[in-house]
Write a protein that holds these residues in place. Structure first.
Motif, PDB file in Angstrom:
ATOM      1  N   ARG A 123       0.663  -1.304   0.093  1.00  0.00           N
ATOM      2  CA  ARG A 123      -0.040  -0.007  -0.045  1.00  0.00           C
ATOM      3  C   ARG A 123       0.645   1.152   0.046  1.00  0.00           C
ATOM      4  NH1 ARG A 123      -5.120   0.188   0.713  1.00  0.00           N
ATOM      5  NH2 ARG A 123      -6.172  -1.894   1.126  1.00  0.00           N
ATOM      6  N   VAL A 124       0.771   1.842  -1.180  1.00  0.00           N
ATOM      7  CA  VAL A 124       1.459   3.005  -1.193  1.00  0.00           C
ATOM      8  C   VAL A 124       0.786   4.062  -2.127  1.00  0.00           C
ATOM      9  CG1 VAL A 124       3.070   2.133  -3.092  1.00  0.00           C
ATOM     10  CG2 VAL A 124       3.675   4.094  -1.736  1.00  0.00           C
ATOM     11  N   ALA A 125       0.625   5.391  -2.041  1.00  0.00           N
ATOM     12  CA  ALA A 125       0.086   6.111  -3.200  1.00  0.00           C
ATOM     13  C   ALA A 125       1.092   6.135  -4.477  1.00  0.00           C
ATOM     14  CB  ALA A 125      -0.121   7.715  -2.634  1.00  0.00           C
ATOM     15  N   TRP A 126       0.417   5.790  -5.549  1.00  0.00           N
ATOM     16  CA  TRP A 126       1.174   5.484  -6.552  1.00  0.00           C
ATOM     17  C   TRP A 126       0.194   6.075  -7.961  1.00  0.00           C
ATOM     18  CZ3 TRP A 126       5.829   4.787  -7.102  1.00  0.00           C
ATOM     19  CH2 TRP A 126       6.747   4.621  -8.169  1.00  0.00           C
ATOM     20  N   PRO A 127       0.727   6.716  -8.843  1.00  0.00           N
ATOM     21  CA  PRO A 127       2.346   7.169  -8.791  1.00  0.00           C
ATOM     22  C   PRO A 127       2.448   8.383  -7.953  1.00  0.00           C
ATOM     23  CG  PRO A 127       1.123   7.864 -10.861  1.00  0.00           C
ATOM     24  CD  PRO A 127       0.216   6.963 -10.205  1.00  0.00           C
ATOM     25  N   PRO A 128       3.977   8.635  -7.702  1.00  0.00           N
ATOM     26  CA  PRO A 128       4.084   9.880  -7.020  1.00  0.00           C
ATOM     27  C   PRO A 128       4.197  11.096  -8.039  1.00  0.00           C
ATOM     28  CG  PRO A 128       5.898   8.772  -7.188  1.00  0.00           C
ATOM     29  CD  PRO A 128       5.071   7.797  -7.631  1.00  0.00           C
ATOM     30  N   GLU A 129       4.145  12.000  -7.582  1.00  0.00           N
ATOM     31  CA  GLU A 129       4.615  13.246  -8.529  1.00  0.00           C
ATOM     32  C   GLU A 129       6.075  12.872  -9.170  1.00  0.00           C
ATOM     33  OE1 GLU A 129       3.134  15.836  -9.772  1.00  0.00           O
ATOM     34  OE2 GLU A 129       1.344  15.156  -8.777  1.00  0.00           O
ATOM     35  N   PRO A 130       6.381  12.985 -10.294  1.00  0.00           N
ATOM     36  CA  PRO A 130       7.780  12.911 -10.816  1.00  0.00           C
ATOM     37  C   PRO A 130       8.864  13.529  -9.819  1.00  0.00           C
ATOM     38  CG  PRO A 130       6.233  13.685 -12.530  1.00  0.00           C
ATOM     39  CD  PRO A 130       5.536  13.895 -11.514  1.00  0.00           C
TER      40      PRO A 130
END
Length: 179
Positions: free
Chosen positions: A6-13
């Protein structure tokens, strides 16, 4: 290997001084196939995969999952960094930890891009998974990879034999938030 969970994906570049780490896109497919088919890139990784096989098997957007960063220089993909859970690792010390892997085009070697990009990916990881160690495995014969591991703060856990070559397993201790 499994994704990071669980991880917010995708992150900002992620932007460094010279590079952008970003989610893979369809425009990267040809360069990714070139990377995986390169004999130079796979000298210490068991050899390249056949290009025709890669053309058949590579999806339109390759390697699209949490922890998979494509490295861009001046609008062109030059490398791939992957952070994944080492659930099925050959070495007990690595099992369950995040594992750092990286591949860069031969034309990008020798300019410090791998160090710059891997450091940025590890900084991202430390922000998302504070206090977690990261492992890295490479052949001891791969002097450039051994140098990069040391530069990134990995220290030797053990050496072992696999794939008819001596392997090195290193661990980067968790970075603890200050304050």
């Amino acid at each position: 290997m499994e994704d990071l969970g669980r991880v917010a994906w995708p992150p900002e570049p992620i932007r460094t001084e010279r590079l952008v780490l970003r989610e893979p896109e369809a425009r990267d497919r040809a360069a990714f196939i070139e990377l995986l088919a390169s004999p130079e890139v796979h000298t210490y990784l068991g050899g390249p995969r056949p290009r025709d096989e890669l053309e058949r098997e590579t999806p339109e957007v390759p390697q699209r999952w949490p922890g998979s960063f494509f490295v861009e220089l001046d609008g062109a993909m030059i490398g791939h960094i992957l952070l994944r859970r080492a659930t099925g690792h050959r070495r007990p010390a690595a099992v369950g930890k995040a594992d750092l892997g990286y591949l860069f085009m031969p034309r990008a070697w020798g300019f410090g891009y791998a160090a710059e990009a891997c450091a940025a990916a590890l900084d991202w990881f430390d922000g998302v998974f504070p206090g977690e160690p990261v492992v890295l495995a490479t052949q001891t014969a791969n002097a450039a990879s051994m140098h990069l591991a040391a530069k990134l703060g990995f220290t030797e856990v053990e050496r072992f034999e696999a794939w008819d070559a001596e392997q090195w397993l290193g661990m980067r201790s968790p970075v603890t938030p200050s304050g």
